[in-house]
Design a protein around this motif. Structure first.
Motif, mmCIF file in Angstrom:
data_model
loop_
_atom_site.group_PDB
_atom_site.id
_atom_site.type_symbol
_atom_site.label_atom_id
_atom_site.label_comp_id
_atom_site.label_asym_id
_atom_site.label_seq_id
_atom_site.Cartn_x
_atom_site.Cartn_y
_atom_site.Cartn_z
ATOM 1 N N GLY A 155 0.788 -1.218 0.000
ATOM 2 C CA GLY A 155 0.000 0.000 0.000
ATOM 3 C C GLY A 155 0.822 1.270 0.000
ATOM 4 O O GLY A 155 0.264 2.362 -0.113
ATOM 5 N N THR A 156 2.159 1.139 0.077
ATOM 6 C CA THR A 156 2.974 2.340 0.152
ATOM 7 C C THR A 156 3.628 2.654 -1.175
ATOM 8 O O THR A 156 3.976 1.752 -1.937
ATOM 9 N N ALA A 157 3.773 3.924 -1.477
ATOM 10 C CA ALA A 157 4.508 4.357 -2.662
ATOM 11 C C ALA A 157 5.870 4.913 -2.272
ATOM 12 O O ALA A 157 6.646 5.313 -3.131
ATOM 13 N N GLY A 158 6.149 4.967 -0.984
ATOM 14 C CA GLY A 158 7.405 5.519 -0.502
ATOM 15 C C GLY A 158 8.530 4.500 -0.503
ATOM 16 O O GLY A 158 8.339 3.330 -0.842
ATOM 17 N N PRO A 159 9.718 4.933 -0.086
ATOM 18 C CA PRO A 159 10.884 4.039 -0.125
ATOM 19 C C PRO A 159 10.971 3.070 1.054
ATOM 20 O O PRO A 159 11.778 2.146 1.021
ATOM 21 N N ILE A 160 10.177 3.272 2.091
ATOM 22 C CA ILE A 160 10.274 2.439 3.277
ATOM 23 C C ILE A 160 9.496 1.145 3.087
ATOM 24 O O ILE A 160 8.321 1.167 2.728
ATOM 25 N N ARG A 161 10.174 0.034 3.314
ATOM 26 C CA ARG A 161 9.531 -1.273 3.275
ATOM 27 C C ARG A 161 9.784 -1.983 4.606
ATOM 28 O O ARG A 161 10.772 -1.723 5.293
ATOM 29 N N ARG A 162 8.899 -2.883 4.909
ATOM 30 C CA ARG A 162 9.030 -3.625 6.155
ATOM 31 C C ARG A 162 9.167 -5.121 5.884
ATOM 32 O O ARG A 162 8.785 -5.608 4.819
ATOM 33 N N GLY A 163 9.705 -5.804 6.861
ATOM 34 C CA GLY A 163 9.839 -7.247 6.767
ATOM 35 C C GLY A 163 9.737 -7.866 8.152
ATOM 36 O O GLY A 163 9.989 -7.203 9.163
ATOM 37 N N ILE A 164 9.334 -9.122 8.192
ATOM 38 C CA ILE A 164 9.219 -9.837 9.460
ATOM 39 C C ILE A 164 9.598 -11.300 9.212
ATOM 40 O O ILE A 164 9.347 -11.846 8.135
ATOM 41 N N ALA A 165 10.241 -11.900 10.181
ATOM 42 C CA ALA A 165 10.640 -13.307 10.052
ATOM 43 C C ALA A 165 10.652 -13.951 11.424
ATOM 44 O O ALA A 165 11.003 -13.312 12.423
ATOM 45 N N LEU A 166 10.267 -15.224 11.459
ATOM 46 C CA LEU A 166 10.343 -16.021 12.677
ATOM 47 C C LEU A 166 11.221 -17.234 12.374
ATOM 48 O O LEU A 166 10.897 -18.033 11.493
#
Length: 788
Positions: free
Chosen positions: A439-450
């Motif tokens: 949903g973002t058009a900006g440069p920030i991305r997120r990630g998650i891992a277990l």
């Protein structure tokens, strides 16, 4: 026991000594500055100071060495070279190759010790050490794994090959297969206290060496062989170290032996403390690896076959490379069952420092590789990596045996992962991360891992699985202990205090642990592998029970010791209670021995290295971590937003110390896997040789939210002291959830269609490069939703 080994079966119900608070035994001394390290000890009259002259090329022949200016420098008392060593010119104990104390005829790495300067003052020695004029006949150095593979030289140590099943057939018949290569970087130990030794000559050609070492027995052996002395002429003492992490297992022998050489030659005390730059230049690091792999799997994500070759950069000598590479091979399964597998290590010579032990001892590198191919499978199939992990967990029966043929007993991993998945709210947060990225058009991305971790506890070299202790009870009822483990800040002495106090039913204030010393407890094995408490705690139990049996026989002859109670400073007999100190005084006057040696050898382990099969580990520890990150895809910079950890420590002896070890291990693993990058320039000089060029994690690098939990319900099924489990090394690998989350953030730029290829350490530069690769792949692939 009659054969000298400790009683192996502790039920785990024996209470650990509990008081309102049980801090680290030296905590007050540390924070007030009254804890004595080697450099804090008052220097004996006449103490001299040594410094080392270092090579300035990485490979070549020494044509000439002019040390006249060194000898003439102000304050210099002596200059020593390899010719002055009367015995073995090696810093390695027997069986670990040759590691010259002082170069003899040729140079094999930039920074190799060439000569020793001894002066009245430390700064005078350091200045003089830079005045040597060395003529070299340089040769092209081999500096990294790629160059070593191209050179095709013979391995520096024999590799290990582990096989199960028909790997070629398994791969050939797999519905899907993929191959890849991963690089896993090394790491500088960066202990707070640097390498140091103080050698004191004593009468009759004896020596006393104070060394910051995890292995006083090895220092004793190296010094004795170097000076052509019997071991009983060399005593090594260790009160404490300011951190070690494996860097003080074999490497301290270099500095202790050189100090001892000068002390023996000059008959004066000699201290050798290199500055941080020289320390980092001379000493070995965590091994970096390159892993080539091919893996077969089903459309459901189940692994069918694995073929992996692990290349380790050994450096210029074998040191501990073989053992490190072995453990890496044994940990390429991590938590996963492989129906057919072949894993092989190759130990490569390079013209760099001799790499050595580091917290985890090869386990982190092997587990990092396992997590890479799990993620390859997950992204290839469009699945949550956690689901692929679960589908490959060890199970029951045939699915509960490792690729080296050891059954995985007491497997609580699924419960640990399920609990962390719930408490970290992983599923909801992952859905939220995916929605944010799309949903973002900006440069920030997120990630998650277990990520889960299964880690084996014991030395694969069977003879090393032994501990010893000397326990003395004094007439006033106080207890004194010397054991074979060394204190490097991890709290082993505190746990030993608790174990002894619990056995005798005494308050902790009545028990004291002294320095580790080879003339009190001989033939020590290194304090490493997270085994310090396991081995030496059981030895203390053995010694305590020998004395308890003597006391019990005094007050109730013929009655089993188990029916005599020791609690609250008293001894409970059939006739009533008697004060512990009163009974001890009575024992002394009755000529009953009040000291005992304790000994323990780990049961139920066996390993056939030639065949690549056996049960090298007494038990496994289990843990899991979940991390969420935010990445600036235009710069590669990132922050760890939150990490949740759940670690199995069995029945914890000291919960606060265990929590500290988990947090510290995770942060050290975070540095290894993200920011700590070793860099050698084209000449073979280590460029990252100081805090200005080598980035360890700072307080600001800590996850903004860090939740650490212990699996309180766990109790070790193996016969360990108090049913506890090792805790020093396993938490390092919990940090692998952070690169996993970074990989997810980068993969979002191509809508998770391509497996990320993020080598370690995952520096911002590598993250940025992976972001660029994902964008390029998205642009080339039809139907992939590329990031704007």
């Amino acid at each position: 026991m009659s054969d000298g080994s400790a009683k192996p079966e502790l039920t785990g119900t024996e209470p650990v000594a509990q008081e309102s608070e049980i801090p680290h035994d030296s905590a007050r001394l540390h924070v007030t500055g009254r804890a004595d390290y080697v450099d804090d000890m008052p220097e004996p009259a006449g103490t001299l100071h040594a410094a080392i002259g270092l090579a300035t090329i990485a490979r070549g022949r020494i044509a000439a060495m002019d040390l006249d200016a060194v000898a003439a420098a102000p304050g210099v008392v002596a200059v020593l070279t390899a010719k002055d060593i009367p015995g073995a010119n090696t810093a390695s104990a027997m069986g670990k190759g040759v590691h010259p104390l002082l170069a003899e005829g040729r140079v094999d790495y930039h920074g190799q010790p060439l000569f020793l300067v001894v002066a009245e003052e430390r700064m005078a020695a350091r200045r003089a050490a830079r005045l040597g004029r060395i003529d070299y006949a340089p040769e092209p150095p081999v500096l990294d794994i790629a160059a070593a593979r191209t050179a095709g030289a013979a391995p520096i140590a024999a590799g290990l090959t582990v096989r199960r099943g028909d790997v070629a057939a398994a791969l050939e018949s797999s519905p899907r297969r993929l191959s890849g290569r991963m690089s896993v970087g090394g790491q500088e130990h960066f202990y707070i206290e640097g390498q140091i030794a103080l050698a004191l000559p004593r009468e009759d050609d004896e020596l006393l060496v104070y060394s910051a070492t995890q292995d006083p027995g090895e220092v004793q052996s190296v010094v004795a062989h170097m000076l052509n002395l019997p071991a009983n002429a060399v005593a090594v003492s260790v009160r404490r170290m300011g951190g070690a992490f494996g860097g003080k297992e074999s490497q301290p022998a270099i500095f202790a032996a050189l100090a001892a050489l000068a002390a023996d030659r000059l008959k004066r005390p000699v201290k050798l403390r290199p500055d941080r730059d020289d320390d980092m230049t001379i000493t070995g690091k965590r091994h970096d690896f390159t892993v080539d792999y091919e893996i077969g799997f089903t459309d459901e994500g189940r692994i069918t076959g694995l073929d992996a070759t692990l290349y380790a950069r050994a450096g210029h000598s074998e040191d501990l490379t073989r053992g490190v590479a072995d453990r890496a091979v044994l940990h390429v399964d991590n938590a996963y069952f492989y129906p057919a597998a072949r894993a092989e290590s190759r130990c490569l010579f390079t013209n760099t420092v001799s790499n050595t032990a580091f917290r985890g001892y090869g386990g982190p590198q092997g587990i990092a590789a396992a997590e890479r191919w799990i993620e390859d499978i997950a992204y290839t199939l469009g699945m949550d990596p956690l689901e692929v992990r679960r589908r490959n967990f060890y199970g029951e029966g045939a699915r509960g045996v490792t690729h080296y043929h050891q059954p995985v007993r007491d497997n609580i991993l699924a419960r640990v992962v399920d609990e962390l998945e719930r408490t970290s709210d992983y599923q909801r947060r992952r859905a939220k991360v995916i929605a944010f990225n799309r949903g973002t058009a900006g440069p920030i991305r997120r990630g998650i891992a277990l990520v889960p971790v299964k880690f084996g506890i014991s030395y694969s070299a069977k003879f090393m699985n032994q501990g010893a202790a000397l326990l003395s009870v004094y007439r006033d009822g106080s207890v004194h202990i010397s054991h074979a483990g060394t204190e490097m800040g991890q709290g082993i002495h505190t746990k030993i205090l608790q174990i002894a106090a619990s056995e005798f039913g005494l308050p902790l204030s009545r028990v004291r642990v002294t320095a580790t010393a080879t003339d009190r407890v001989p033939n020590t094995v290194p304090t490493s592998g997270s085994l310090g408490t396991d081995l030496n705690g059981m030895a203390v139990v053995d010694a305590a029970r020998k004395i308890k049996a003597r006391l019990a026989d005094l007050v109730a002859p013929g009655l089993p010791t188990e029916e005599i109670g020791f609690e609250a400073g008293e001894v409970l007999t059939p006739e009533g209670r008697v004060g512990f100190a009163d009974l001890v005084e009575r024992a002394f006057k009755s000529r009953v021995s009040l000291s005992a040696t304790g000994y323990y050898r780990t049961p139920h382990i066996h390993w056939d290295r030639a065949a690549g099969r056996g049960s090298p580990y007494l038990y496994f520890t289990y843990g899991a971590s979940c991390s969420e990150v935010a990445v600036d895809t235009l710069t590669g910079e990132y922050r760890v937003l939150r990490t949740d950890i759940l670690q199995d420590v069995g029945h914890s002896i000291n919960r606060d110390i265990d929590l500290g070890q988990i947090e510290g291990g995770f942060m050290q693993g975070l540095g290894w896997s993200t920011t700590e990058e070793l860099w050698w320039d084209g000449s073979g000089r280590l460029a990252t040789h100081a805090p200005s060029t080598y980035k360890i994690p700072l307080a600001s690098d800590r996850p903004a939210v860090l939740n650490i939990g212990i699996a309180e319900w766990s109790e070790n099924a193996a016969p360990t002291v108090m049913r506890s489990k090792a805790v020093g090394e396993p938490p390092v690998m919990l940090a692998l959830s952070v690169p996993g989350a970074l990989a997810m953030a980068a993969a979002s730029l191509a809508d998770y269609a391509f497996p990320p290829k993020l080598d370690l350490p995952a520096t911002p530069e590598r993250v940025l490069a992976e972001c660029a690769r994902q964008r390029q792949m998205a642009q080339r692939a039809p139907g992939v939703r590329a990031a704007e």
